[in-house]
Scaffold this active site. Sequence first.
Site, PDB file in Angstrom:
ATOM      1  N   HIS A 450      36.381  40.127  30.505  1.00 16.51           N
ATOM      2  CA  HIS A 450      36.983  41.323  29.916  1.00 16.51           C
ATOM      3  C   HIS A 450      38.472  41.107  29.692  1.00 16.51           C
ATOM      4  CE1 HIS A 450      38.890  42.458  33.737  1.00 16.51           C
ATOM      5  NE2 HIS A 450      37.692  42.300  34.332  1.00 16.51           N
ATOM      6  N   CYS A 466      35.973  38.996  38.429  1.00 17.78           N
ATOM      7  CA  CYS A 466      35.742  38.930  36.981  1.00 17.78           C
ATOM      8  C   CYS A 466      36.607  37.846  36.362  1.00 17.78           C
ATOM      9  CB  CYS A 466      36.065  40.269  36.335  1.00 17.78           C
ATOM     10  SG  CYS A 466      34.861  41.553  36.714  1.00 17.78           S
TER      11      CYS A 466
END
Length: 491
Positions: A450, A466
Amino acid sequence: MTDLVTRPDADTAPVEASDSQSTAPLDGGGETPPLAWAPAEPAPRKRRLGLWIGIPAAIAAVALVASSLVLIAPGTTVAGVPVGGMTPGAAADALQQRLAETTVVLAGADGEPEVTGAELGASLDAKALADRAFGEHPMWNVTSWFSDPNSASVSIDAVAATAALSAAAPELFTEPTDATIAFDAATASFVATPAVPGTGVDVESVRLALQKALADGQTRVEIDATPVEVPALHTTATADESIAKLNGMLDAAGFYVGAERTVPVDRAVAASWLSVEPIDDGTFEITADAAAIQPVVDELAPLVNRGAEDGKVITDSSGDVLREIAPGISGRELGDTSSVASDFAAQLADGNAAFALPVTEVAPVITTLARRIDVNLSEQRAYLYENNQVVQSWYISSGAEGFSSSTGNFRIRAKLESQNMGNRDLTKAPYYFTPDVPWVMYYNGDEALHGAYWHNNFGNVMSHGCINMPVDAAAYVFEWAPMGTEVSVHY
């Protein structure tokens, strides 16, 4: 005078002696003359009168038996006509002759004119009736003599009958007006002019009268000459059926490739190719002019031909399609058109105005883009591979100590343009809250690629597991990588 001599037996009879013979006394004295016997009479012939009478009688009896094998029994009638004692052939002639001579009187018409069965074109299956009469009532079978009359079905030639009746009583007849069909330019459709009925004598009533007269043994019959309505040969209903067919053809007229009407044909143009003519059976015949169609055929090629449009798909490393960028459209080339005009004309005559063109398909070229994402934790860098070639790469930030990013081979399983991450209550795990995280692509549980707008320290570990990317890089990957794209995370 002549002398008599006798034969020396009881059956003797006097006979005359000739002059050369002499006589002498029978008591002697001189020579005894020789006796002269009369010639014997021929034996009487036997009388054969009975034989000569019997032979003709026998011949007559044989002839009678023979004739009884080919004749119809006495007293037999067929359709009111006596046919007893006739051969089937003679009986058939008699039947047809009686029907031909039977007279129909048009009672009530001027002068009460008459027409005969012959003039009316009346007929019946005389041979079949005669053969049946002989088969059921032969002369040799005496139990079949004097049979009841047989009925017969009379046929009549409607055209001949109408002509004969109208000639005999013209005041009873008015000609019907047939319906007509024409193309109306204002509505670009075929339309009908309705039929108008005429008047005349009911031909069926004449046929029934003839049939009854024949069955009753009558040679003359009257019918009521009151005129009845006579429908036109080409009725409005028949015209309307043809119009529905014709206008349906105009709706569909064109040259087709598959289900696609590639070259539509204007309604007026299609109508100009067609001719609609009434025919003798009361219907309308549709024909088409191949010469009129040919100029349109000559202009088809540029309207039909097209080049193929190449396609492009995104696949995984195994070749499975993940997303179609461009589907690819086949091209086509018009084939041999030398018989198209004549073939289309024949097809139009059958009511089909959708002509399938002969074309050759030109297949498109489909470009395959095998895409995958490679995340190198040692380099803190993400690479985009397309057909095993690196097309883009960026520094990333993976999980910090205690939040290390998982390694392995994964696939993107969910995509969100924006999402809040963490927990607003910072007293509870995961003890962080980041609103509106952009371009989120989950690949392993809650681990995702992301964008990270809150720092610019890419190339160093920073996240809670992440893979952080620059916002513009994450936006690019979001569009570039479809669902199912392979993601490899390794050191």
